[in-house]
Design a protein around this motif. Structure first.
Motif, PDB file in Angstrom:
ATOM      1  N   LEU A 101       0.842  -1.200   0.000  1.00 17.28           N
ATOM      2  CA  LEU A 101       0.000   0.000   0.000  1.00 17.28           C
ATOM      3  C   LEU A 101       0.875   1.246   0.000  1.00 17.28           C
ATOM      4  O   LEU A 101       0.559   2.244  -0.633  1.00 17.28           O
ATOM      5  N   ARG A 102       1.994   1.150   0.722  1.00 19.99           N
ATOM      6  CA  ARG A 102       2.912   2.284   0.809  1.00 19.99           C
ATOM      7  C   ARG A 102       3.959   2.220  -0.306  1.00 19.99           C
ATOM      8  O   ARG A 102       4.174   3.172  -1.033  1.00 19.99           O
ATOM      9  N   SER A 103       4.595   1.036  -0.440  1.00 20.50           N
ATOM     10  CA  SER A 103       5.733   0.940  -1.351  1.00 20.50           C
ATOM     11  C   SER A 103       5.313   1.039  -2.817  1.00 20.50           C
ATOM     12  O   SER A 103       6.002   1.643  -3.623  1.00 20.50           O
ATOM     13  N   LYS A 104       4.164   0.470  -3.144  1.00 22.91           N
ATOM     14  CA  LYS A 104       3.760   0.441  -4.559  1.00 22.91           C
ATOM     15  C   LYS A 104       2.691   1.484  -4.856  1.00 22.91           C
ATOM     16  O   LYS A 104       2.722   2.126  -5.900  1.00 22.91           O
ATOM     17  N   TYR A 105       1.747   1.621  -3.959  1.00 23.89           N
ATOM     18  CA  TYR A 105       0.611   2.512  -4.246  1.00 23.89           C
ATOM     19  C   TYR A 105       0.728   3.873  -3.565  1.00 23.89           C
ATOM     20  O   TYR A 105      -0.135   4.731  -3.762  1.00 23.89           O
ATOM     21  N   LYS A 106       1.801   4.044  -2.787  1.00 24.17           N
ATOM     22  CA  LYS A 106       2.137   5.365  -2.240  1.00 24.17           C
ATOM     23  C   LYS A 106       0.992   6.017  -1.466  1.00 24.17           C
ATOM     24  O   LYS A 106       0.753   7.215  -1.581  1.00 24.17           O
ATOM     25  N   ILE A 107       0.294   5.212  -0.675  1.00 28.44           N
ATOM     26  CA  ILE A 107      -0.740   5.838   0.147  1.00 28.44           C
ATOM     27  C   ILE A 107      -0.058   6.635   1.264  1.00 28.44           C
ATOM     28  O   ILE A 107       1.121   6.466   1.541  1.00 28.44           O
ATOM     29  N   SER A 108      -0.823   7.483   1.897  1.00 28.93           N
ATOM     30  CA  SER A 108      -0.320   8.312   2.993  1.00 28.93           C
ATOM     31  C   SER A 108       0.401   7.439   4.014  1.00 28.93           C
ATOM     32  O   SER A 108      -0.071   6.356   4.372  1.00 28.93           O
ATOM     33  N   SER A 109       1.574   7.909   4.477  1.00 33.63           N
ATOM     34  CA  SER A 109       2.372   7.070   5.375  1.00 33.63           C
ATOM     35  C   SER A 109       1.623   6.818   6.679  1.00 33.63           C
ATOM     36  O   SER A 109       1.673   5.716   7.225  1.00 33.63           O
ATOM     37  N   ARG A 110       0.923   7.826   7.164  1.00 34.26           N
ATOM     38  CA  ARG A 110       0.196   7.649   8.422  1.00 34.26           C
ATOM     39  C   ARG A 110      -0.942   6.632   8.261  1.00 34.26           C
ATOM     40  O   ARG A 110      -1.180   5.794   9.108  1.00 34.26           O
ATOM     41  N   LEU A 111      -1.612   6.708   7.114  1.00 34.10           N
ATOM     42  CA  LEU A 111      -2.682   5.747   6.843  1.00 34.10           C
ATOM     43  C   LEU A 111      -2.107   4.326   6.763  1.00 34.10           C
ATOM     44  O   LEU A 111      -2.672   3.378   7.306  1.00 34.10           O
ATOM     45  N   ALA A 112      -0.962   4.211   6.101  1.00 36.74           N
ATOM     46  CA  ALA A 112      -0.313   2.895   5.991  1.00 36.74           C
ATOM     47  C   ALA A 112       0.041   2.350   7.372  1.00 36.74           C
ATOM     48  O   ALA A 112      -0.137   1.154   7.647  1.00 36.74           O
ATOM     49  N   GLU A 113       0.530   3.255   8.240  1.00 45.87           N
ATOM     50  CA  GLU A 113       0.854   2.829   9.612  1.00 45.87           C
ATOM     51  C   GLU A 113      -0.408   2.356  10.338  1.00 45.87           C
ATOM     52  O   GLU A 113      -0.390   1.355  11.057  1.00 45.87           O
ATOM     53  N   ASN A 114      -1.487   3.096  10.157  1.00 47.28           N
ATOM     54  CA  ASN A 114      -2.736   2.726  10.829  1.00 47.28           C
ATOM     55  C   ASN A 114      -3.258   1.376  10.335  1.00 47.28           C
ATOM     56  O   ASN A 114      -3.815   0.601  11.108  1.00 47.28           O
ATOM     57  N   VAL A 115      -3.068   1.110   9.051  1.00 42.25           N
ATOM     58  CA  VAL A 115      -3.473  -0.195   8.517  1.00 42.25           C
ATOM     59  C   VAL A 115      -2.599  -1.278   9.135  1.00 42.25           C
ATOM     60  O   VAL A 115      -3.094  -2.310   9.602  1.00 42.25           O
ATOM     61  N   ALA A 116      -1.281  -1.012   9.186  1.00 43.71           N
ATOM     62  CA  ALA A 116      -0.346  -1.999   9.747  1.00 43.71           C
ATOM     63  C   ALA A 116      -0.705  -2.314  11.197  1.00 43.71           C
ATOM     64  O   ALA A 116      -0.590  -3.464  11.643  1.00 43.71           O
ATOM     65  N   GLU A 117      -1.135  -1.269  11.906  1.00 40.43           N
ATOM     66  CA  GLU A 117      -1.474  -1.456  13.312  1.00 40.43           C
ATOM     67  C   GLU A 117      -2.665  -2.406  13.531  1.00 40.43           C
ATOM     68  O   GLU A 117      -2.835  -2.946  14.623  1.00 40.43           O
ATOM     69  N   GLN A 118      -3.464  -2.594  12.505  1.00 43.80           N
ATOM     70  CA  GLN A 118      -4.579  -3.530  12.646  1.00 43.80           C
ATOM     71  C   GLN A 118      -4.080  -4.965  12.795  1.00 43.80           C
ATOM     72  O   GLN A 118      -4.812  -5.841  13.229  1.00 43.80           O
ATOM     73  N   GLY A 119      -2.849  -5.191  12.361  1.00 43.20           N
ATOM     74  CA  GLY A 119      -2.220  -6.487  12.572  1.00 43.20           C
ATOM     75  C   GLY A 119      -2.667  -7.596  11.636  1.00 43.20           C
ATOM     76  O   GLY A 119      -2.406  -8.766  11.905  1.00 43.20           O
ATOM     77  N   PHE A 120      -3.292  -7.238  10.540  1.00 43.04           N
ATOM     78  CA  PHE A 120      -3.690  -8.279   9.589  1.00 43.04           C
ATOM     79  C   PHE A 120      -2.463  -8.751   8.831  1.00 43.04           C
ATOM     80  O   PHE A 120      -1.632  -7.951   8.430  1.00 43.04           O
TER      81      PHE A 120
END
Ligand code: ADP
Ligand code: MG
Length: 280
Positions: free
Chosen positions: A30-49
């Motif tokens: 999501l971050r490396s390829k699709y360049k979404i907002s870094s904070r959003l990417a962190e929040n997704v990562a925090e979901q732990g999926f």
């Protein structure tokens, strides 16, 4: 002489890649390829999926890709993670929008769900994702107002802010007490059809107010929203979204009998009303 097998033209290949992008293989992309907002990417990562679900790996590349975002009708089973699939692109689009248009405020996205409970669950999931991004997600409640100007106003209630606490009693406060609460803006409004239609029709006899800034309209449980019980309200909301770049996502667990026809005819009708050329 060996004959060369015919292949798609360059243009056809490009179109195919746009319609069928590579699947998302992990959430890091999501971050490396699709360049979404870094904070959003962190929040997704925090979901732990650990890995994206089928609907996520298929739709996120479509919705986050470089080519113009499509209108989508998605059918995927209950529990397959549709909420994350539509929230990530919606939030990311708003973060980008804030970045390039810091002075424009208002409702950029509407998420419609058939019940208050579902709407509230979407807001809870959304709050985790918007933390620190500057995006605000609000649960539509009775007494909220939508202004004519498009920078739609909603009542400022702590419980409805992305950063707010979970105050489940907010709904029971008498309206009188809320009259003096200052107005604030929200980027994403999550609502049932009736609540939004009521807000858009308040103080009007014939026409409804419009939602001129909305770029993303999400219909969750779209088969229910388009069944006869909700259909008229849902289509009224759709038509109230007058921005020419509106993108619609219909998300459903089942394919209702005429959901596809209804979707096509509504897109066509709306485009004719707006004087637009039909899209793919
Ligand atoms: P749907 O709307 O398709 O019925 P939800 O979006 O409500 O499904 O998701 C169902 C559950 O799966 C939620 O608890 C959600 O947090 C969880 N979930 C979402 N994405 C993933 C994932 N990639 N891996 C594991 N669980 C997930
Ligand atoms: Mg769902």
């Amino acid at each position: 002489k060996k004959e060369q097998a015919p292949v798609l033209s360059k243009k056809e290949q490009k179109r195919a890649r746009r319609l069928f992008p590579e699947p998302l293989i992990n959430f890091k992309e999501l971050r490396s390829k699709y360049k979404i907002s870094s904070r959003l990417a962190e929040n997704v990562a925090e979901q732990g999926f650990t890995v994206p679900t089928e609907v996520q790996l298929g739709t996120l590349p479509l919705l986050l890709g470089e080519s113009s975002e499509p209108d989508l009708l998605i059918v995927a089973p209950t529990g397959s993670g549709k909420t994350l699939s539509f929230l990530i692109p919606v939030i990311n689009k708003i973060v980008r929008h804030h970045h390039s248009n810091p002075d424009e405020h208002g409702i950029f996205s509407i998420v419609v769900a058939p019940t208050k409970e579902l709407a509230s669950q979407i807001v809870n999931e959304g709050r985790k994702l918007v933390a620190g991004t500057g995006v605000k997600i609000t649960l539509m409640k009775k007494g909220m107002r939508i202004s004519d100007s498009g920078d739609a106003d909603v009542l400022d209630e702590k419980s409805d802010e992305s950063s707010g606490s979970e105050d489940e009693n907010a709904d029971s406060k008498p309206t009188k007490e809320r009259a003096n609460i200052p107005l604030t803006k929200s980027d994403i409004l999550v609502t049932t059809p009736l609540m939004l239609v009521n807000a858009l029709s308040a103080n009007r006899t014939t026409t409804m107010a419009t939602l001129p800034l909305v770029r993303s309209l999400v219909m969750d449980e779209a088969d229910v929203l388009l069944d006869p019980l909700f259909r008229e309200q849902t289509l009224d909301i759709w038509k109230a979204c007058s921005h020419p770049d509106l993108r619609v996502g219909l998300w459903s667990a089942t394919m209702g009998s005429n959901i596809e026809d209804l979707t096509k005819s509504t897109i066509k009708e709306r485009q004719e009303e707006l004087g637009q050329k039909p899209s793919e």
